[in-house]
Design an enzyme around this catalytic site. Structure first.
Site, PDB file in Angstrom:
ATOM      1  N   ASP A 112       0.763  -1.312   0.003  1.00  0.00           N
ATOM      2  CA  ASP A 112       0.157   0.007   0.045  1.00  0.00           C
ATOM      3  C   ASP A 112       0.798   1.085   0.188  1.00  0.00           C
ATOM      4  O   ASP A 112       2.113   1.295  -0.635  1.00  0.00           O
ATOM      5  CB  ASP A 112      -1.069  -0.018   1.433  1.00  0.00           C
ATOM      6  CG  ASP A 112      -2.087   0.577   1.199  1.00  0.00           C
ATOM      7  OD1 ASP A 112      -2.166   1.808   1.081  1.00  0.00           O
ATOM      8  OD2 ASP A 112      -3.425  -0.009   0.937  1.00  0.00           O
ATOM      9  N   HIS A 143      -3.626   5.767   3.891  1.00  0.00           N
ATOM     10  CA  HIS A 143      -4.346   4.807   3.177  1.00  0.00           C
ATOM     11  C   HIS A 143      -3.602   3.500   3.927  1.00  0.00           C
ATOM     12  O   HIS A 143      -4.371   2.771   4.457  1.00  0.00           O
ATOM     13  CB  HIS A 143      -4.289   4.979   1.832  1.00  0.00           C
ATOM     14  CG  HIS A 143      -5.348   3.808   1.249  1.00  0.00           C
ATOM     15  ND1 HIS A 143      -4.834   2.425   0.947  1.00  0.00           N
ATOM     16  CD2 HIS A 143      -6.673   3.955   0.855  1.00  0.00           C
ATOM     17  CE1 HIS A 143      -6.058   1.950   0.282  1.00  0.00           C
ATOM     18  NE2 HIS A 143      -6.981   2.774   0.271  1.00  0.00           N
ATOM     19  N   ALA A 281      -7.290  -7.512  -8.810  1.00  0.00           N
ATOM     20  CA  ALA A 281      -8.253  -8.368  -8.241  1.00  0.00           C
ATOM     21  C   ALA A 281      -8.899  -9.263  -9.108  1.00  0.00           C
ATOM     22  O   ALA A 281      -9.423 -10.398  -8.742  1.00  0.00           O
ATOM     23  CB  ALA A 281      -9.391  -7.630  -7.431  1.00  0.00           C
ATOM     24  N   SER A 334     -11.228  -0.543  -0.371  1.00  0.00           N
ATOM     25  CA  SER A 334     -10.025  -0.518   0.259  1.00  0.00           C
ATOM     26  C   SER A 334      -9.899  -0.907   1.879  1.00  0.00           C
ATOM     27  O   SER A 334      -9.251  -1.300   2.379  1.00  0.00           O
ATOM     28  CB  SER A 334      -9.293   0.653   0.280  1.00  0.00           C
ATOM     29  OG  SER A 334      -8.781   1.032  -1.150  1.00  0.00           O
TER      30      SER A 334
END
Length: 395
Positions: A112, A143, A281, A334
């Site tokens: 990240d 984040h 993903a 997220s």
């Protein structure tokens, strides 16, 4: 032909190592056996003929243009005062507050924006940090810190924010800086995390397809040609992440297994339209996560959550660690992804205690099959929720 476009090359390498028995390949007086497959990641510019040669090479597992990656940015955020003592709604929704497991002896990786290692939520955790960007080592965005807090953050001021709050070793790969990231960076970071012994890899990022199209147009292409080339690159990158996932699974046959959990994306705008899950993903073998929100009739799919997911988790008004201390509330797939990664760590701990190792195929099966529809509002579509909301092991 466009100049200056870099390509990612995934090459497999088979290595012979000496063995003490006679069941391997005999070379003179010694016997050898195949070690686990090694994967090499290279990023370079290639000519048309070089690309064709590599595609014919049996050691080439994947060949794809380097596409830009971006943070799957929260759709809304706000700072919050110290929450009421107890667990966040996400911890309770996935059953982590009643699970006898806490993530002990499990290693997780968070790829990240980095982490704030000084936050009280990470006290006592061995944070193995590796910076894949040109920015400073720690989290400048917030984040990564928020996601890490949801996975393994310890209680802060009486508030539980972490699903697997007794994890003592975490791999923090900073893959997104002020200029974003790239698919080669993620490929290298995944390889690093596997080699460092991660049982679970969590990623809340995605390919910036519109950004790549704009880049090609800026290079002088018409929009039709730019879109066509970008689509081919998009397809090739899905294959790239599928091959990477296959490498991770193959590695698990010989050592501790690893699973990859990734956010599906926030591009949908329900009820007007829905967007399918994006790479990484979208890669086969990667667990795609959708986001849920609380509602009067039960949990429902968040308006922004992409579809074609494998499983879902709380992703709206999620309270976790904030850079500099304290808490913030963020919403997005997220925020759902670290809930699934944390629950995966609990299932991995259970498997490790029962069998002495973590098998990635068993772990993935257990994790996805844990999904339940019982707490969801009626009328939810399978494409949007997968098997349902992820659940922590209770025994």
């Amino acid at each position: 032909m466009l100049k200056g476009i870099k390509y990612i090359i995934l090459r497999s390498r088979e290595i012979l190592v000496p063995t003490t028995d006679n069941l391997g390949i005999r070379r003179g007086a010694r016997t050898f056996e195949l070690a686990p497959e090694q994967l090499e990641v290279e990023e370079t510019e290639l000519s048309y003929s070089e690309r064709n040669d590599l595609r014919r090479d049996p050691q080439t597992r994947a060949l794809a243009p380097a596409l830009p990656l971006k943070l799957i940015a929260p759709v809304e955020s706000k700072d919050v005062a110290t929450p009421t003592t107890g667990s966040t709604w996400g911890i309770e929704a996935v059953g982590a507050n009643s699970s006898p497991f806490d993530g002990s002896n499990i290693t997780v990786a968070v790829l990240d924006t980095g982490i704030d290692p000084s936050h009280p939520a990470f006290t006592g955790v061995d944070l193995v940090q590796k910076n894949f960007t040109t920015d400073s080592d720690n989290d400048l965005n917030g984040h990564g810190t928020h996601c890490a807090g949801t996975i393994f953050g310890q209680d802060v001021e009486g508030t539980r924010i972490g699903v697997a709050r007794n994890i003592k070793r975490a791999l923090i790969g900073k893959v997104l800086g002020s200029g974003g990231g790239s698919s080669p960076t993620i490929a290298k970071a995944i390889q690093w995390a596997v080699n460092e012994g991660a049982h679970v890899i969590s990623m809340s990022l995605g390919i910036d397809f519109p950004g790549y199209v704009r880049n090609l147009i800026d290079r002088g292409l018409q929009i039709e040609a730019a879109t066509s080339i970008a689509l081919e690159g998009y397809r090739a990158n899905i294959n790239l992440f599928t091959q990477l996932s296959g490498f991770v699974q193959a590695n698990g046959l010989f050592a501790q297994g690893t699973i990859i959990v990734a956010a599906s994306g926030n591009e949908s705008n329900r009820p007007s339209y829905e967007v399918s899950v994006a790479p990484p993903a979208a890669g086969t073998g990667v667990i795609a996560v959708g986001a849920l929100q609380e509602s009067a009739s039960g949990f429902s799919v968040a308006r922004f959550s992409n579809d074609q997911v494998d499983i879902c988790a709380p992703g709206v008004d999620v309270i976790s660690a904030k850079v500099g201390g304290g808490f913030s509330s963020l919403s997005g797939t997220s925020m759902a992804t670290p809930h699934v990664a944390g629950v995966a760590a609990l299932w991995a701990q259970r498997q490790l205690a029962l069998t002495g190792r973590v098998n990635d195929q068993v772990l993935m099966s257990r994790l996805i099959s844990s999904g339940t529809l019982k707490s969801l509002a009626s009328g939810q579509e399978i494409n949007n929720i997968g098997t349902g909301i992820v659940q922590a092991p209770q025994s």
